[in-house]
Design an enzyme around this catalytic site. Structure first.
Site, PDB file in Angstrom:
ATOM      1  N   TYR A 169       0.817  -1.224   0.000  1.00 37.73           N
ATOM      2  CA  TYR A 169       0.000   0.000   0.000  1.00 37.73           C
ATOM      3  C   TYR A 169       0.851   1.275   0.000  1.00 37.73           C
ATOM      4  CZ  TYR A 169       0.100  -0.293   5.229  1.00 37.73           C
ATOM      5  OH  TYR A 169       0.463  -0.382   6.548  1.00 37.73           O
ATOM      6  N   LYS A 206       5.127   4.954   4.525  1.00 41.60           N
ATOM      7  CA  LYS A 206       5.775   3.948   3.670  1.00 41.60           C
ATOM      8  C   LYS A 206       5.937   4.468   2.243  1.00 41.60           C
ATOM      9  CE  LYS A 206       6.079   0.254   6.504  1.00 41.60           C
ATOM     10  NZ  LYS A 206       7.337  -0.438   6.845  1.00 41.60           N
TER      11      LYS A 206
END
Ligand code: HXC
Length: 284
Positions: free
Chosen positions: A148, A163
């Site tokens: 994701y 991330k």
């Protein structure tokens, strides 16, 4: 898959290496001959991990530190180098995450995850990169992101944003530091169950059942599969790979395919019969 001594000349630092996926990767690197340094916030966890890893071969170096603490990370790198003589690779694995509707996250909740995941990865990478550049040494960095990071995901907004930042850092530094002989890559793992992540992200067994259905491979990943990929990317087997993010998720992130829903909706045999019947009418 690998020669038993493939990492024999390497010293590898694994952040968050005291448990979960970090420990599994540390275990594999140790089996393949690497010197291992692990850091994490909880000394007792590091001690337990050290006890286990010490059995494999060389003595493991542990350091209790929060990846948000830039100055202490610098001291850690110095100590690892003093202990082993060099540091060749960094695995940015330490993370923080929680499941929450975005509207309920406080600014500090958002900042906390960004600080651990994005700033923490930067902190470690910055110290390690400077150590290599100053000493004119080659090295490799591997960042654990998630699928994701590029796709986005509901209910894990801070982690997804952080991330994504780490993924961009991977590509940016790969371009900038290739000239120094420093490779920077990432792995985007799908579902690899660990106690830490699962207690935070899969609180209900029903949720786990539903989750499993969306993985085309029909199972979760095994830690050794991730550890072998990490070994390959960090080792000298991949000298020309940099700026790459390798997904390892049993096909989970391909679920956006327009007709993928049919795999869940209609049994395979029925689907084949339907396709056959349609082909007949189409050909008439
Ligand atoms: C909403 C939350 C929350 C929750 C904490 N906060 N937990 N908000 N829902 N469940 C908020 C707090 O209210 C606070 O904001 C702020 O976050 C900081 O909380 P602290 O507890 O003080 O922070 P800290 O002690 O630093 O702990 C960080 C942590 C914790 C992330 C919250 O869970 C932790 O240490 N986790 C480390 C391990 C971990 O998360 N592992 C999972 C990684 S799995 P306020 O405003 O109240 O001050 C992973 C893989 C992803 O990332 C892929 C999966 C498929």
């Amino acid at each position: 898959m690998f020669k038993q001594n493939i990492l024999a000349e390497k010293t590898i630092l694994i952040t968050g290496g005291g448990s979960g996926l970090g420990l599994s990767m540390a275990r594999r690197f140790a089996q393949l001959g690497a010197n291992i340094a692990i850091c994490g916030r909880t000394q007792s966890r590091l001690d337990r991990a050290k006890k286990e890893l010490d059995q494999i071969g060389k003595k493991v170096f542990t350091y209790s530190v929060d990846v948000r603490d830039y100055d202490r990370l610098g001291e850690m790198i110095e100590k690892i180098v003093a202990h082993f003589g060099a540091l060749d690779s960094l695995l940015n694995n330490a993370a923080g995450n929680f499941l929450s509707p975005a509207e309920d996250i406080s600014p500090n909740g958002f900042k906390t995850i960004i600080d651990i995941v994005l700033q923490g990865s930067f902190n470690c990478t910055h110290h390690f990169g400077n150590y290599l550049i100053r000493g004119k040494k080659h090295g490799s960095i591997l960042n654990i992101v998630t699928t994701y990071a590029s796709l986005g995901s509901a209910f894990v907004l801070p982690s997804a944003c952080a991330k994504a930042g780490v993924l961009t850092m991977t590509k940016s530094l790969a371009a900038e530091w290739a000239v120094y002989g420093i490779r920077v890559n990432a792995i985007a793992p799908g579902a690899f169950p660990t106690e830490g992540a699962w207690s935070r992200l899969m609180p209900d067994p029903k949720m786990e059942e539903m989750y499993l259905k969306k993985i085309p491979a029909g199972r979760y990943g095994e830690h050794i599969e991730l550890a072998n990929l990490a070994t390959f990317l960090l080792s000298d087997l991949a000298p020309f790979i940099t700026g790459e993010c390798v997904t390892i998720d049993g096909g989970e992130s391909l679920q956006g395919g327009q007709f993928n829903f049919l795999t869940q909706l209609i049994p395979r045999n029925l689907l084949r019969q339907m396709a056959k019947a349609m082909r007949k009418t189409q050909n008439e």
